[in-house]
Design an enzyme around this catalytic site. Structure first.
Site, PDB file in Angstrom:
ATOM      1  N   ARG A 198      61.158 -12.130  10.094  1.00  0.00           N
ATOM      2  CA  ARG A 198      60.913 -13.571  10.223  1.00  0.00           C
ATOM      3  C   ARG A 198      61.572 -14.349   9.088  1.00  0.00           C
ATOM      4  O   ARG A 198      62.152 -15.417   9.308  1.00  0.00           O
ATOM      5  CB  ARG A 198      59.414 -13.837  10.296  1.00  0.00           C
ATOM      6  N   TYR A 233      63.372 -15.762  19.005  1.00  0.00           N
ATOM      7  CA  TYR A 233      62.939 -14.392  18.720  1.00  0.00           C
ATOM      8  C   TYR A 233      62.199 -14.253  17.397  1.00  0.00           C
ATOM      9  O   TYR A 233      62.159 -15.168  16.598  1.00  0.00           O
ATOM     10  CB  TYR A 233      64.060 -13.375  18.877  1.00  0.00           C
ATOM     11  N   GLU A 234      61.560 -13.090  17.236  1.00  0.00           N
ATOM     12  CA  GLU A 234      60.632 -12.814  16.126  1.00  0.00           C
ATOM     13  C   GLU A 234      59.450 -13.779  16.133  1.00  0.00           C
ATOM     14  O   GLU A 234      58.933 -14.171  15.079  1.00  0.00           O
ATOM     15  CB  GLU A 234      61.345 -12.857  14.766  1.00  0.00           C
ATOM     16  N   GLY A 235      59.013 -14.157  17.313  1.00  0.00           N
ATOM     17  CA  GLY A 235      57.926 -15.119  17.453  1.00  0.00           C
ATOM     18  C   GLY A 235      58.516 -16.507  17.538  1.00  0.00           C
ATOM     19  O   GLY A 235      59.166 -16.969  16.595  1.00  0.00           O
ATOM     20  N   GLN A 256      55.009 -19.492  15.269  1.00  0.00           N
ATOM     21  CA  GLN A 256      54.991 -19.589  13.802  1.00  0.00           C
ATOM     22  C   GLN A 256      54.056 -20.708  13.358  1.00  0.00           C
ATOM     23  O   GLN A 256      53.284 -20.565  12.402  1.00  0.00           O
ATOM     24  CB  GLN A 256      56.403 -19.850  13.270  1.00  0.00           C
TER      25      GLN A 256
END
Length: 571
Positions: free
Chosen positions: A294, A428-430, A435
């Site tokens: 992240r 991506y990555e949340g 977030q």
């Protein structure tokens, strides 16, 4: 346009804004001397200028392909990756015990910034290996560390993360991939994963997949997920590659951008895997890699913003179009609106880069055992870095197209590639919404103490500036107070959906105020007519006021979001 690595910018931020010296003062990172930092940044910058940057356009025009089950990467990418291996760059922050340099992650953050600016598609590859190295170091059994870490750190092998399935995107707990014990300490992993960045390549060596899967007795949801190491080739105890594992690339995704990065659909058919960490505790292990990623993905957005800004600035300095109202070169840089766009790009690039590097410093201080407050600080800054960094990447790349005018819409100029490539980083990555929900949810479980500590620091900066920069200091202090009041309101909300409804504008307002904090710290280092003071004034006068409207949105509640029924939405 040639890429120029911003080495002097990194040195200024590290020395005068985020205080890398406090990291170097710890026993853990005592080797991060100014001379070492200078050498690392200079040599890495040279490699990205000379090796990575020339590959960027080629990766877009000649994407990775799947031919007879083999992924063929863009021409020149293999040589670019070999430059990383030859320089030992994958081990920059990796443990010395397994061949790494054990330098601060802050330097790796600057490294990833330059990698993303020069060639985002190829720069994604080492980012994944970095995260896997950290996850294995924290959770893998000793035998796995001894076997895999030296190979990953040297770059001989590469790493991936396999979370997403077609029915389980952000809801990871809905995954169906299963792992059945073989009776010998290994597991048969079966299932299909999608969106696997760099799931395969033709660089040689092994591809080491960290795969989330469910054991036969697993509970539903995320509580029943375990993590497994599933290599492309099964190595012996000395690391020599043996037979191919029962896994394959089904297809490559056809994407909006990042064409040089092979994004794979991976099929595992009883592939042999080994447990990483404890049974049913896979999410905890994977989150080590995800938190690393992240921060890294936020930096990808920032790096892409830098590439887009440099590209647009070069065009604006050269392109002559129309009569400008001020005396100058006659190029479009003399037009007020072009100047507004360029200054916005530059100011947000600086703000987001400082946030990311401050995040990395907090991670390093945490690793050095400097106190629990650093753990809290890193936790608060991580979702802000990821979301704001990628939003800045998208916005700056979009402005870069606009600066080019009609030519920005023509692929041959290269401006559009930055916009297409960076777009996925907000997903991506949340997603950035996730977030923001994390910031107002999990990161407020301490009653907001970590957030208030950051606000105290921002107000200290504002107070310190009142002597020489009173107007900017006053504006920042008032913005911090408004953010504090909204933070207190958020903490007081017991209905989480009310928090979530305002989460994104709250995070963006927080980032705006943090950006003012770092711009003001930079301005305080210069004389009255210094360029950083001028840029700080632009940011605080023109961009910081965004926080007012964002905070109003943050406290608007959730009722209006549900006022229209699904049927009315379609009317």
């Amino acid at each position: 346009m040639p890429y120029r690595a911003p080495v002097s910018e990194f040195r200024f931020i590290l020395d005068h804004v985020v205080d890398l010296a406090q990291v170097a003062a710890t026993e853990r990172f005592s080797e991060a001397t100014p001379e070492t930092v200078e050498a690392i940044l200079t040599e890495a910058g040279r490699m990205f200028e000379d090796v990575f940057a020339p590959l960027n356009r080629n990766g877009d025009l000649h994407p990775a392909k799947l031919e007879n089950g083999v992924v063929r990467t863009s021409k020149g990418f293999s040589d670019g990756y070999q430059a990383l291996v030859d320089g030992g760059w994958l081990g920059l922050s990796a443990p010395a015990e397994f061949g790494g340099m054990d330098l601060p992650h802050t330097l790796t953050t600057a490294f990833n910034d330059m990698a993303s600016a020069s060639c985002l598609s190829l720069g994604l590859n080492p980012l994944l290996s970095q995260g896997q190295i950290e996850a294995l170091e924290a959770h893998a059994p000793d035998w796995m560390k001894e076997l895999y870490l030296p190979k990953l750190i040297s770059g001989e092998w590469t790493g991936t993360m396999n979370l997403t399935e077609s029915q389980a995107g952000s809801d990871v707990g809905a995954l169906r991939t299963k792992a059945e014990p073989n009776g010998d300490g290994t597991y048969a992993v079966t299932g299909q994963k999608i969106y696997i960045s760099w799931g395969d390549h033709d660089f040689g060596g092994n591809v080491c997949h960290l795969v989330l899967a469910r054991l036969p007795d697993a509970a539903p949801g995320t509580r029943g997920i375990s993590l497994f190491m599933v290599p492309k080739f099964i190595p012996d105890e000395d690391g020599n590659l043996g037979e191919a594992n029962s896994l394959r690339v089904v297809s490559l995704e056809h994407k909006m951008g990042l064409h040089g990065s092979p994004t794979c659909v991976m099929q595992f058919d009883g592939a042999k895997g080994w447990l990483v960490g404890q049974e049913h505790k896979g999410m905890a292990a994977m989150f080590t890699m995800m938190n690393n990623a992240r921060l890294g993905v936020g930096v990808q957005g920032i790096g892409a913003a830098d590439g887009a800004y440099q590209h647009a600035l070069a065009y604006a300095l050269d392109r002559k179009q129309g009569k400008t109202p001020v005396e100058g070169s006659g190029a479009i840089v003399d037009h007020a609106d072009v100047r507004r766009m360029l200054l916005t790009m530059k100011a947000d690039l600086f703000a987001s880069r400082c946030i990311a590097l401050a995040n990395a410093v907090a991670v390093d201080m945490q690793k050095a055992g400097a106190g629990a407050e650093w753990t809290t600080r890193a936790a608060v800054l991580t979702p802000i870095t990821k979301a704001f960094g990628t939003e800045v990447g998208m916005r700056v790349a979009e402005l870069g197209v606009q600066v080019h005018g009609g030519m920005g819409f023509i692929e041959e100029t290269g401006a559009a590639q930055y916009s297409r490539d960076v777009r996925v980083t907000a997903i991506y990555e949340g997603t950035n919404g996730i977030q923001a929900m994390d910031l107002v949810g999990r990161k407020m479980m301490d009653g907001g103490e970590g957030i208030y500590a950051l606000l105290d620091e921002i107000e200290e900066t504002a107070e310190a500036a009142r002597a020489n920069l009173p107007e900017m200091g006053r504006a920042l202090w008032q913005a911090a107070e408004s953010l504090r009041e909204t933070s207190e309101w958020m903490v007081a909300q017991t209905d989480m959906n009310v928090r979530f409804a305002g989460a994104v504008p709250y995070l963006m307002a927080f980032a705006r105020v943090l950006g003012g904090h770092f711009h003001l710290k930079a301005a305080m280092q210069e004389a009255e007519d210094g360029p950083r003071r001028k840029l700080a004034r632009f940011y605080i006068d023109r961009l910081l006021p965004d926080h007012t409207g964002l905070l109003a949105q943050a406290m608007a509640g959730a009722a209006d979001l549900y006022a229209l029924s699904p049927e009315e939405l379609t009317a």
